[in-house]
Design an enzyme around this catalytic site. Structure first.
Site, mmCIF file in Angstrom:
data_model
loop_
_atom_site.group_PDB
_atom_site.id
_atom_site.type_symbol
_atom_site.label_atom_id
_atom_site.label_comp_id
_atom_site.label_asym_id
_atom_site.label_seq_id
_atom_site.Cartn_x
_atom_site.Cartn_y
_atom_site.Cartn_z
ATOM 1 N N PHE A 6 7.318 -13.374 -20.308
ATOM 2 C CA PHE A 6 6.790 -12.111 -20.544
ATOM 3 C C PHE A 6 8.274 -12.131 -21.139
ATOM 4 C CE2 PHE A 6 4.137 -10.196 -16.701
ATOM 5 C CZ PHE A 6 2.988 -11.573 -16.797
ATOM 6 N N HIS A 7 9.040 -12.306 -21.362
ATOM 7 C CA HIS A 7 10.093 -12.348 -21.929
ATOM 8 C C HIS A 7 10.741 -13.274 -23.499
ATOM 9 C CE1 HIS A 7 12.151 -12.463 -17.450
ATOM 10 N NE2 HIS A 7 11.263 -11.465 -18.353
ATOM 11 N N PRO A 8 9.887 -12.987 -24.537
ATOM 12 C CA PRO A 8 10.350 -13.244 -25.515
ATOM 13 C C PRO A 8 11.362 -12.692 -26.023
ATOM 14 C CG PRO A 8 8.509 -12.238 -25.995
ATOM 15 C CD PRO A 8 8.295 -12.333 -24.390
#
Length: 521
Positions: free
Chosen positions: A458-460
């Site tokens: 969840f680190h775009p």
């Protein structure tokens, strides 16, 4: 924080000094510092609801179901060619606090070399020594102020009061493998096994909204508008002078006399830019959007960390109630000797965290726990693309997981380290057998396992990178190139993904952006 938190109802004015779009990790610090340190009026526009008093948000152990809830934008990554063309969900927070209201509550800023890499990539003035004061400004660290940690800041940061046995085993097992055991991953180095830092206070989530917004809700110069989707930027003579946004079902225009600050995240900030004619001229033309500024880097450079979910083990004893965020510790190490910094990462899960293909392949019935692992120094780069000029239209989000052979090689190495970890005496009384995989795998099968288990941390980030080359969207002071009065303060400006969760670096970006805004006023 007041005992009862409420957002004052205020009429929407025609103009404010500053408009901040997005109430997440990058937007909240900007709002707080402008209110505290200036006499400016500020409008904060958030598309999601307030999210105040929601048990699932407040309870650290209940964060997983928040994905695909009403507090999530519901985005998916496009079929990933190197992950068996699987569609992978990418949760993004839609509430006050943004993703800090639905994430795994981790406060982790990676390695000092991460930020030196930003400076080397063209984001001049963003070395670790440059950004450390802003990290410290964010923090109210339970251990008090040190050379590397801050105290008295808006964000409460704590560690587990009592580590769960599987979390403790990760630290003990790492020591048996010769991996360092360290006190704090947010110090001089992040390499080793360590208790996780959490945004948790008195057993409850402490999001960006808790820390930055709630103490100033009653300030007369602040207006917070929730449930309002921003659909466009108003650009006049090369300057952003306001925004279009939806209020009670109709589109209104609100002006900014000083600046508009985009903090809508790595997906919605570039989308809003493109909707407003700022982006790759060819792509905008294909969608029938008039070009205001030809910035080909908008939507390019999408980066995210691949997470492999997960090794699953049969529990030899009852796991008991979930503690902390369902984890408690983490492990950072080098996938091969000679690397300058740790590149792979693992953590425990007090339950089953396997991806659907692995759940379909293996029997995971009964009480189980998991070890997730992934690559924090990933090299694969993708893109985001609008497929429609509709503000609510579909997007193509392609992270290109595992496209770089070195990424897959590092994950194969990490797989074997996790197998070795689970075989240490630290886990002897915790593991009754393996569930996924249920037998030793050969190298081809290991690669298959990794492709089936590939998911997201969840680190775009990176889709409007700062820098000084032709693909840079902002300069190092976060100003959008070619447009006056417009600045970006979220994960989209990150040029090179750091080896950590993105909440901490984005909060730091917001803190620094606030200084830039005050200096340029």
């Amino acid at each position: 924080m007041p005992a009862i938190v409420r957002i004052p109802e205020k009429p929407l004015e025609k103009a404010y000094d500053y408009i901040v779009i997005g109430a997440g990790s990058g937007g909240c610090p900007v709002v707080r510092r402008l209110i505290d340190d200036t006499e400016a009026t500020v409008l904060l526009i958030e598309a999601g609801e307030a999210g105040i008093g929601i048990r699932e948000i407040d309870d650290p152990a209940e964060w997983v179901p928040l994905g695909r809830s009403r507090f999530d934008w519901g985005y998916d990554y496009a079929p990933a060619p190197h992950a068996k063309d699987r569609v992978i969900g990418i949760p993004r927070g839609k509430a006050l606090g943004g993703s800090s209201a639905i994430n795994a509550l981790m406060w982790y800023r990676g390695h000092p070399l991460d930020y030196d890499a930003w400076d080397a990539a063209g984001a001049t003035g963003w070395t670790f020594q440059d950004v450390l004061p802003y990290f410290k400004r964010c923090e109210d660290w339970e251990g008090g102020e040190t050379e590397f940690r801050g105290a008295g800041g808006p964000l409460k940061i704590t560690t587990s009061k009592t580590l769960h046995p599987i979390a403790q085993a990760m630290m003990d097992g790492a020591g048996e493998l010769g991996i360092p055991v360290i006190d704090d991953p947010n110090g001089a180095t992040n390499e080793g096994a360590t208790p996780s830092n959490f945004n948790v206070f008195e057993g409850r989530r402490w999001s960006s909204a808790n820390g930055y917004l709630f103490p100033i809700l009653d300030n007369p110069r602040l207006t917070i508008l929730t449930g309002s989707l921003t659909t466009g930027l108003i650009i006049e003579n090369g300057r952003c002078v306001g925004v279009r946004h939806v209020v009670d079902g109709r589109t209104v225009e609100t002006c900014a006399t000083s600046e508009v600050v985009l903090a809508a995240g790595a997906i919605d900030t570039p989308r809003l830019m493109m909707l407003s004619g700022i982006g790759n001229a060819r792509d905008l033309g294909d969608l029938g959007i008039p070009v205001v500024a030809d910035l080909p880097g908008v939507g390019a450079n999408l980066q995210d960390h691949p997470l492999i979910q997960a090794f699953v083990f049969r529990a030899a004893q009852p796991l008991g109630p979930k503690t902390d965020n369902g984890g408690g510790t983490m492990l950072n190490w080098k996938s091969r000797p000679g690397l300058a910094q740790a590149d792979v990462h693992a953590f425990p899960v007090q339950g089953n965290s396997a991806e659907p293909p692995l759940r379909a392949r293996y029997d995971m019935a009964g009480e189980v726990f998991s070890l997730g692992f992934g690559l924090m120094h990933s090299k694969s780069v993708g893109y985001m693309r609008m497929l429609s000029a509709d503000p609510r239209g579909p997007l193509e989000l392609q992270p290109n997981y595992l496209a770089e052979p070195s990424d897959l090689e590092a994950l194969v190495s990490a797989y074997h380290t996790i197998m070795d970890l689970a075989s240490t005496p630290a886990y002897r009384d915790l593991i009754a057998g393996t569930a996924a995989p249920d037998r030793p795998l050969n190298e081809r099968e290991v690669i298959d396992f990794i492709r089936d288990g590939c998911s997201t941390f969840f680190h775009p980030c990176g889709t409007c990178k700062m820098g000084n080359d032709e693909m840079a969207v902002t300069d190092p002071r976060l100003k959008v190139r070619g447009i006056d009065g417009l600045r970006i303060t979220d994960a989209s400006v990150i040029p090179v993904i750091p080896t950590c969760n993105t909440h901490a670096p984005v909060t730091m970006i917001g803190e620094r952006a606030a200084d830039f805004l005050k200096e340029d006023a």
